[in-house]
Write an enzyme that holds these catalytic residues in place. Structure first.
Site, short mmCIF file in Angstrom:
data_model
loop_
_atom_site.label_atom_id
_atom_site.label_comp_id
_atom_site.label_asym_id
_atom_site.label_seq_id
_atom_site.Cartn_x
_atom_site.Cartn_y
_atom_site.Cartn_z
N ASP A 101 10.89 -65.53 -48.10
CA ASP A 101 9.94 -66.21 -48.91
C ASP A 101 10.38 -67.86 -48.35
O ASP A 101 11.53 -68.10 -48.49
CB ASP A 101 10.35 -66.00 -50.37
CG ASP A 101 8.96 -65.93 -51.12
OD1 ASP A 101 8.21 -66.71 -51.14
OD2 ASP A 101 8.83 -64.80 -51.63
N ASP A 208 5.31 -69.96 -50.10
CA ASP A 208 5.00 -70.09 -51.53
C ASP A 208 4.10 -71.25 -51.57
O ASP A 208 4.14 -72.22 -51.02
CB ASP A 208 6.26 -70.13 -52.07
CG ASP A 208 6.36 -70.15 -53.71
OD1 ASP A 208 5.63 -69.27 -54.24
OD2 ASP A 208 6.73 -71.21 -54.38
N GLU A 266 0.54 -68.10 -50.10
CA GLU A 266 0.25 -67.98 -51.42
C GLU A 266 -0.98 -68.90 -51.63
O GLU A 266 -0.57 -70.19 -51.51
CB GLU A 266 1.28 -68.02 -52.14
CG GLU A 266 0.74 -67.72 -53.58
CD GLU A 266 2.01 -67.96 -54.53
OE1 GLU A 266 1.97 -67.49 -55.76
OE2 GLU A 266 2.77 -68.88 -54.59
N HIS A 341 5.37 -59.64 -57.14
CA HIS A 341 6.58 -60.15 -58.02
C HIS A 341 5.83 -60.95 -59.37
O HIS A 341 6.62 -61.00 -60.18
CB HIS A 341 7.49 -60.87 -57.50
CG HIS A 341 7.02 -62.16 -57.04
ND1 HIS A 341 5.96 -62.16 -55.90
CD2 HIS A 341 7.44 -63.40 -57.22
CE1 HIS A 341 6.01 -63.58 -55.62
NE2 HIS A 341 6.59 -64.17 -56.37
N ASP A 342 4.44 -61.34 -59.33
CA ASP A 342 4.19 -62.20 -60.51
C ASP A 342 3.08 -61.49 -61.06
O ASP A 342 2.35 -62.01 -61.96
CB ASP A 342 3.61 -63.39 -59.48
CG ASP A 342 4.50 -64.51 -59.31
OD1 ASP A 342 5.79 -64.50 -59.89
OD2 ASP A 342 4.22 -65.27 -58.38
#
Length: 575
Positions: A101, A208, A266, A341-342
């Site tokens: 990440d 990210d 993202e 994960h969100d």
């Protein structure tokens, strides 16, 4: 960044690991890198080609590692840099790749760069972050530079008493935004956050908040859409800023072009497919692919995501169709995912997590995802059909800063009105970021085999672990896990059609079934999915040729009948 000819990242299946919740190797209640290495053969056996590791960097953990205090160190409870090197080797020796990440919109306020930046207005690193003087109301009240709302509630501006200015943080106040307008800052980011790991053999990055680095320099107020509150949602003003594409081209030119990497960005708040294509066109060399969030955003509230509104199946189908077809005829690429994960767990969100339907629902969604064009991303636990936390868990059992901050902000402004708080909890029960972060369920021993700590895991283990776990599924040919393995093999065996094929939605207004075809040259498949608990009919398009039943999620189902049982899915090949 690879060109269109190098497609390991196109045909590959990616498995996302959340380090805190995967496997605890040293009985401290927290997952770690050695724990991941101990499960590497499980991951390979599932059919995975690329492992994506969520942030494992040194961090005070205000936002689960997305507040990085040192890009070149590992959070000690997770392990060491040597452990990451061992994980790289474990992946590579099994023919898998590893991506990290990349969190470079912001750092932690404990990062050495920010400590220098806030030490004085004349410090050489002052301009590495975004500082602005206060505004003042007519009555002399000190005001932030604008009315933008943080993703984690409250203002994006935090007052620094020492230097008498505000700094910008789109997320938590402990996550100050880096100033990408400064070329010296950008070079430091490339060296510390990227080159350091690429030189050790990392194969790329999930990037990210990839469209937030360029925010312009004017910082105008956002329009008022949430009456009665000063802070307003402003993503339209800080996403996709004026220099965003320039920054990504530079990142590729100066760093990624030297390696055979994959990048997946993202990309929130970018609803226009034509704009998304600007990011993923292979010849422009910005990003290989992006996560577009319309599917996982279904039903989220307009003023705030936890004001959950629900959605119709036709909405889901329209979203899938848009992002499956937007690259047609271009040199762009896309992704397929419904968990990370969100996000709340897909079985709970899109199908049914009721005991009688849970397994069949999980298999149906596996069929949908494995038939999708693009690079497929699976999130840990999705392969065994993990579900959202039970509805009777109180807010005290939730850990995530986003959920807690919003709950507390509603409590404060409504004087703890039970109806308002109940509404928020209903949203959190569907969408909360804690659902995917619950400990991975390995077996039916205490704490689901995630940890041997007597004190338990860092966060509450899901009550369902005795029914939903790897050990009970790994040898069961009828399990969700076995079905995922089967579907991943089918996806790769027929990769022309499923990974690279042309998507066409059929009967798109139907609110019960989702039927679509995938075509590649003369090859064609038909996918039929029942999103209800009731029996449903569907139209067999016999004019295309004979339908050969390929796979279904019900043992011994009659593939010749145009009737689907509850949550049944089937895939046919058209001859």
């Amino acid at each position: 960044m690879a060109g269109t000819g190098r497609i390991w990242w196109k045909d590959g299946v990616v498995y996302q690991i959340y380090p805190a919740s995967y496997q605890d190797s040293n009985a401290d209640g927290l997952g770690d890198i050695p724990g991941i290495i101990s499960k590497i053969d499980y991951i390979k056996d599932l059919g995975i080609d690329i492992v994506w590791l969520s942030p494992m960097y040194e961090s005070p953990q205000h936002d689960m590692g997305y507040d990085v205090s040192d890009y070149e160190s590992v959070y000690p409870p997770y392990g060491t840099v040597a452990d990451i090197e061992a994980l790289i080797e474990a992946c590579h020796s099994r023919g898998m790749r590893l991506i990290l990440d990349l969190v470079v919109n912001h750092t932690s306020d404990e990062h050495a760069w920010f400590k220098e930046s806030r030490s004085s207005k004349t410090n050489p690193k002052r301009d590495w972050y975004i500082w602005r003087p206060a505004k003042y109301a007519e009555d002399g009240t000190k005001m932030p530079p604008n009315n933008w709302r943080s993703f984690f509630s409250g203002s994006v501006w935090e007052w620094d008493e020492e230097t008498q200015e505000y700094y910008l943080h789109l997320f938590a106040k402990q996550q100050p935004d880096l100033n990408w307008e400064n070329p010296v800052t950008r070079r430091a980011i490339y060296n510390s956050a990227m080159e350091f790991w690429l030189s050790k053999g990392v194969d790329g990055f999930r990037i990210d908040t990839v469209n937030m680095y360029s925010k312009g320099t004017a910082f105008p107020d956002a329009p008022i859409v949430d009456e009665g509150i000063f802070e307003q949602p402003a993503s339209g003003l800080f996403c996709n800023g004026p220099r965003m594409h320039e920054f990504l081209r530079e990142m590729n030119q100066q760093v990624l072009s030297k390696y055979d990497t994959m990048t997946v960005g993202e990309l929130p708040s970018t609803p226009d497919p034509a704009h998304v294509l600007r990011y993923v066109g292979a010849n422009d060399r910005q990003l290989d692919m992006v996560f577009q969030f319309d599917l996982v955003d279904l039903g989220t509230g307009k003023p705030h995501k936890y004001e959950y509104e629900g959605y119709k199946l036709s909405d889901l189908k329209e979203v899938v169709s848009r992002w499956q077809t937007f690259i047609a005829g271009t040199d762009g690429w896309t992704t397929a995912f419904c968990e990370n994960h969100d996000q709340g767990r897909s079985v709970s969100r899109y199908a049914s997590d009721a005991p009688e339907w849970r397994e069949r629902s999980a298999k149906m969604l596996a069929m949908m995802m494995c038939a999708m064009t693009g690079t497929l991303f699976i999130y840990q636990g999705q392969e065994i059909g993990m579900i959202n936390a039970p509805k009777d868990w109180p807010i005290e059992d939730y850990k995530d800063i986003e959920s807690i901050n919003y709950y507390n902000s509603v409590a404060e402004r409504t004087n703890r009105d039970p109806k308002a708080l109940d509404r928020v909890m209903k949203g959190i029960q569907v969408l909360g970021r804690d659902h995917p972060r619950l400990p991975m369920q390995w077996d039916d021993s205490p704490f689901a085999g995630f940890t041997s700590s007597k004190a338990g895991a860092w966060m509450r283990t899901h009550d369902s672990y005795k029914d939903i776990n790897v050990a009970s599924q790994v040898k069961d040919p009828k399990s969700v896990l076995s079905f995922w393995k089967q579907m991943l093999k089918i996806r790769k065996e027929y990769k022309d059609v499923f990974i690279h094929g042309e998507f066409q939605g059929l009967d798109m207004e139907n609110e019960q079934t989702f039927v679509f075809s995938k075509k590649y040259g003369a090859k064609k498949a038909l996918i039929v999915l029942n999103f209800t608990a009731d029996e449903q009919g569907f139209k067999m398009p016999v004019e295309d040729g004979k339908l050969d039943f390929l796979v279904g999620n019900i043992q011994d189902a009659d593939g010749t009948k145009a009737r689907l049982q509850g949550y049944e899915g089937r895939i046919y090949f058209v001859n």
